[in-house]
Design an enzyme around this catalytic site. Structure first.
Site, PDB file in Angstrom:
ATOM      1  N   GLY A 260       0.748  -1.244   0.000  1.00  0.00           N
ATOM      2  CA  GLY A 260       0.000   0.000   0.000  1.00  0.00           C
ATOM      3  C   GLY A 260       0.778   1.293   0.000  1.00  0.00           C
ATOM      4  O   GLY A 260       0.204   2.363  -0.193  1.00  0.00           O
TER       5      GLY A 260
ATOM      6  N   GLU B  77       3.687  -6.878   1.595  1.00  0.00           N
ATOM      7  CA  GLU B  77       3.242  -7.189   0.232  1.00  0.00           C
ATOM      8  C   GLU B  77       3.286  -5.953  -0.655  1.00  0.00           C
ATOM      9  O   GLU B  77       2.274  -5.565  -1.244  1.00  0.00           O
ATOM     10  CB  GLU B  77       1.794  -7.708   0.279  1.00  0.00           C
TER      11      GLU B  77
ATOM     12  N   ARG C 296       3.210  -1.513  -5.829  1.00  0.00           N
ATOM     13  CA  ARG C 296       3.457  -0.240  -6.508  1.00  0.00           C
ATOM     14  C   ARG C 296       4.780   0.404  -6.097  1.00  0.00           C
ATOM     15  O   ARG C 296       5.514   0.910  -6.940  1.00  0.00           O
ATOM     16  CB  ARG C 296       2.301   0.714  -6.174  1.00  0.00           C
TER      17      ARG C 296
ATOM     18  N   ARG D  55      -4.917   3.002 -16.150  1.00  0.00           N
ATOM     19  CA  ARG D  55      -5.072   3.794 -14.936  1.00  0.00           C
ATOM     20  C   ARG D  55      -5.660   5.197 -15.168  1.00  0.00           C
ATOM     21  O   ARG D  55      -6.534   5.612 -14.414  1.00  0.00           O
ATOM     22  CB  ARG D  55      -3.753   3.895 -14.165  1.00  0.00           C
TER      23      ARG D  55
ATOM     24  N   CYS E  29     -11.642   3.258 -29.488  1.00  0.00           N
ATOM     25  CA  CYS E  29     -12.903   3.930 -29.784  1.00  0.00           C
ATOM     26  C   CYS E  29     -13.743   4.138 -28.531  1.00  0.00           C
ATOM     27  O   CYS E  29     -14.790   3.510 -28.353  1.00  0.00           O
ATOM     28  CB  CYS E  29     -13.664   3.138 -30.833  1.00  0.00           C
TER      29      CYS E  29
ATOM     30  N   TYR F 297       0.736  -1.955 -12.182  1.00  0.00           N
ATOM     31  CA  TYR F 297      -0.646  -1.877 -12.665  1.00  0.00           C
ATOM     32  C   TYR F 297      -0.713  -1.263 -14.063  1.00  0.00           C
ATOM     33  O   TYR F 297      -1.660  -0.577 -14.413  1.00  0.00           O
ATOM     34  CB  TYR F 297      -1.530  -1.104 -11.669  1.00  0.00           C
TER      35      TYR F 297
HETATM   36  N1  LLP Z   1      -1.759  -6.953  -0.888  1.00  0.00           N
HETATM   37  C1  LLP Z   1      -3.059  -7.014  -1.201  1.00  0.00           C
HETATM   38  C2  LLP Z   1      -3.907  -7.969  -0.496  1.00  0.00           C
HETATM   39  C3  LLP Z   1      -3.583  -6.181  -2.193  1.00  0.00           C
HETATM   40  O1  LLP Z   1      -4.871  -6.247  -2.478  1.00  0.00           O
HETATM   41  C4  LLP Z   1      -2.730  -5.275  -2.867  1.00  0.00           C
HETATM   42  C5  LLP Z   1      -3.247  -4.409  -3.913  1.00  0.00           C
HETATM   43  C6  LLP Z   1      -1.371  -5.250  -2.514  1.00  0.00           C
HETATM   44  C7  LLP Z   1      -0.925  -6.103  -1.515  1.00  0.00           C
HETATM   45  C8  LLP Z   1      -0.371  -4.352  -3.175  1.00  0.00           C
HETATM   46  O2  LLP Z   1      -0.645  -3.008  -2.948  1.00  0.00           O
HETATM   47  P1  LLP Z   1       0.401  -1.885  -3.410  1.00  0.00           P
HETATM   48  O3  LLP Z   1       1.641  -2.025  -2.578  1.00  0.00           O
HETATM   49  O4  LLP Z   1       0.678  -2.085  -4.841  1.00  0.00           O
HETATM   50  O5  LLP Z   1      -0.315  -0.619  -3.137  1.00  0.00           O
HETATM   51  N2  LLP Z   1      -5.071  -1.155  -9.821  1.00  0.00           N
HETATM   52  C9  LLP Z   1      -4.895  -0.151  -8.795  1.00  0.00           C
HETATM   53  C10 LLP Z   1      -4.301  -0.710  -7.532  1.00  0.00           C
HETATM   54  C11 LLP Z   1      -5.089  -1.860  -6.938  1.00  0.00           C
HETATM   55  C12 LLP Z   1      -4.436  -2.433  -5.736  1.00  0.00           C
HETATM   56  C13 LLP Z   1      -5.079  -3.716  -5.354  1.00  0.00           C
HETATM   57  N3  LLP Z   1      -4.470  -4.379  -4.272  1.00  0.00           N
HETATM   58  C14 LLP Z   1      -4.075   0.987  -9.358  1.00  0.00           C
HETATM   59  O6  LLP Z   1      -3.668   0.912 -10.514  1.00  0.00           O
HETATM   60  O7  LLP Z   1      -3.864   1.993  -8.687  1.00  0.00           O
END
Ligand code: LLP
Length: 418
Positions: free
Chosen positions: A239, A273, A276, A312, A342, A371
Site C-alpha cells: 500500500g 506485500e 506499486r 489507470r 474507440c 498496474y
Molecule cells: N496486498 C493485497 C492484499 C492487495 O490487495 C494489494 C493491492 C497489494 C498487496 C499491493 O498493494 P500496493 O503495494 O501495490 O499498493 N489497480 C490499482 C491498484 C489496486 C491495488 C489492489 N491491491 C491501481 O492501478 O492503482
C-alpha cells in the site's frame, strides 16, 4: 528514486537511450529498469533488516516472470490472488514457502493448486472460504496453513477504488468478529492457524494509517494470545504510495521506523506485500505520436498507446507524467494525450501542459511499472505491448509483443458455421 533520467537532453533508461529501445522493439513498449526494481526491493529489505521478515511482492502489480525472478533471487516471495499468479510465481522460481494467497473469491481448483504447491499461507477473507479450504484440505489429507485477513476499519485516505480497509469494503473479516472467526478456525481439523493479515489500501502517502491499523491488529493479537491462538506470521499487506506527480510518500525506512518499535518484543515473522512502491517508478510506457489534431478549443495528441495498454488514467483518472524523449526549447501547449481506442474515455492525460510535440515523436509515460501491463487488455483487438528490461547498457526482451495470431489463439468457429 529511479533510473530514468535525461542525459544531454535525451531520456535514458539506465545507460540506454529510450529512443533506441523504441526503434529496436517498436511501440507501445514497456521498459523497466533493473537497477530501480532492485533498489526498491532492497529498500524494504534493508529497512526491516534485524527483524525476521519476508517481502512478498504483490504479483498483481506486475507479474512478468523476469521481474518475479529478480525478487526471488534476492530472497523475495510473492503475494498472489489467483491460480494464474501462483503458476507464474512458481515458474519464476519463487519458493512456495514464500507465497501468500489473498483474494475474496478463491475457487476450488485454485485452493487445491495452492494446497498441492504447499504455499506459506492462505489469507482467508470469509468464514465460507475458511470452511471450504478446510473441506478441500481434508479431502487431500493435508492441513491448510492460514491467516485471517482482518479488516481493521482504517481509512487509508486514498482513491476510493483502491481503498480496501473500511467496514464497507468487501475485503477481509471485520475486526470485531475476528476472535470468533479465529476460534472457529482453530477448531477446524484441516486448518492450521499461523498468521494474521491486513491490507488497507493502495497509494497511501502517509505513515499514520499503517501505524493505526497495526495498533489495532496488535490489540487483537494480544486478545488471541489470551485465547490460546498462536500467531507466528504478521502480514501487514502493501500500500505504500509513490510519487506520480508531486506526492511525497514515506519510504520503507520511514515505515520501519514507525512500525518496528511496536513489534520489538514480539516473536513474529513480518510479511509485507508491496507492489506499486517497488515496481511503479521502475517502469515506463513508451508511445509514438501518430497524429496531432487541433480543434476549435482543444488540442489532441494522438498516440499509439491506449487505455488497453495503460488503463489507470481512464479508470481512476490517474495522473502519469508524460515526457518527450528529447528535451529542448519548445513552446508549451495544453493538450489531451489520447489513444486509438474507440472510447471517449481513452486518454493518457487531459489538459496537460506539454512541450509542442511533433508527429512521429516518441513520448514516455512515466510511473507505469505497476498496474500497467498487468491491467492491460486486448480491447479493440490490439496485441499487447512488448516488455523490456534494461540493465546498465544492456536491454533484454522479457515479453514479446503479441501478434494478430495470439489475438485469436483459442478461438473456434463451430462446425455449423463452417
Ligand atoms: N496486498 C493485497 C492484499 C492487495 O490487495 C494489494 C493491492 C497489494 C498487496 C499491493 O498493494 P500496493 O503495494 O501495490 O499498493 N489497480 C490499482 C491498484 C489496486 C491495488 C489492489 N491491491 C491501481 O492501478 O492503482
Amino acid at each position: 528514486m529511479h533510473f530514468f533520467k535525461y542525459k544531454n537532453n535525451e531520456l535514458f533508461a539506465e545507460d540506454v537511450p529510450v529512443k533506441k529501445l523504441a526503434e529496436k522493439y517498436g511501440t507501445p513498449l514497456y521498459v523497466y529498469s533493473h537497477a530501480t526494481l532492485l533498489r526498491h526491493f532492497m529498500a524494504y529489505d534493508d529497512a526491516f533488516d534485524g527483524y525476521p521478515h519476508i517481502i512478498c511482492f504483490a504479483a498483481k502489480a506486475n507479474s512478468n516472470m523476469a521481474i518475479l525472478r529478480l525478487f526471488a533471487k534476492n530472497g523475495g516471495g510473492a503475494d498472489i490472488v489467483s491460480g494464474g499468479e501462483l503458476f507464474t510465481a512458481l515458474k519464476a522460481g519463487i519458493p512456495s514457502k514464500k507465497i501468500v494467497y489473498a483474494g475474496v473469491g478463491k475457487t476450488d481448483d485454485e485452493i487445491r493448486f495452492a494446497l498441492r504447491s504447499k504455499i506459506l499461507m492462505f489469507n482467508v477473507e470469509s468464514e465460507d472460504e475458511l470452511k471450504r479450504i478446510n473441506e478441500l484440505a481434508g479431502k487431500m489429507k493435508t492441513k491448510a496453513p492460514i491467516a485471517l485477513r482482518i479488516n481493521p476499519d482504517i481509512d487509508p485516505e486514498t482513491h476510493p477504488y483502491i481503498s480496501t480497509g473500511l467496514k464497507k469494503h468487501k475485503f477481509g473479516i471485520p475486526i470485531d468478529d475476528a476472535v470468533e472467526h479465529y476460534k472457529t478456525a482453530s477448531r477446524l481439523r484441516n486448518i492450521s492457524v499461523i498468521g494474521i493479515h491486513k491490507h488497507i489500501g493502495s497509494q497511501i502517502t502517509k505513515v499514520s494509517p499503517f501505524v493505526d491499523a497495526l495498533k489495532r491488529i496488535l490489540i487483537l493479537l494480544d486478545e488471541l494470545d489470551g485465547q490460546g491462538v498462536n500467531i507466528r506470521y504478521l502480514d501487514i499487506g502493501g500500500g505504500l504510495g509513490i510519487s506520480y506527480k508531486n506526492e511525497e510518500p514515506p519510504v520503507p525506512k520511514d515505515l520501519a521506523k514507525s512500525l518496528l518499535p511496536l513489534l520489538k518484543k514480539r516473536k513474529l515473522t513480518l510479511i509485507m506485500e508491496p507492489g506499486r512502491s517497488i515496481a511503479g517508478n521502475a517502469g515506463i510506457l513508451v508511445t509514438k505520436t501518430l497524429y496531432l489534431k487541433e480543434c476549435e478549443d482543444k488540442e489532441f495528441i494522438i498516440v499509439d498507446a491506449g487505455m488497453n495498454d495503460l488503463m489507470r488514467p481512464s479508470l481512476y483518472n490517474a495522473y502519469h507524467r508524460i515526457l518527450p524523449l528529447k528535451k529542448g526549447r519548445r513552446t508549451e501547449t495544453f493538450a489531451d494525450v489520447v489513444g486509438p481506442i474507440c472510447e471517449s474515455g481513452d486518454f493518457l492525460a487531459k489538459e496537460r501542459e506539454l512541450p509542442k510535440v511533433r508527429q512521429g515523436e516518441y513520448l514516455a509515460v512515466m510511473s507505469a511499472g505497476a498496474y500497467g501491463f498487468s491491467m492491460s487488455s486486448n480491447y479493440n483487438s490490439r496485441p499487447r505491448p512488448a516488455e523490456v528490461m534494461v540493465k546498465g547498457r544492456e536491454d533484454f526482451l522479457i515479453r514479446e509483443r503479441e501478434t494478430y495470431k495470439t489475438l485469436i489463439d483459442g478461438e473456434k468457429i463451430p462446425e455449423f458455421l463452417k
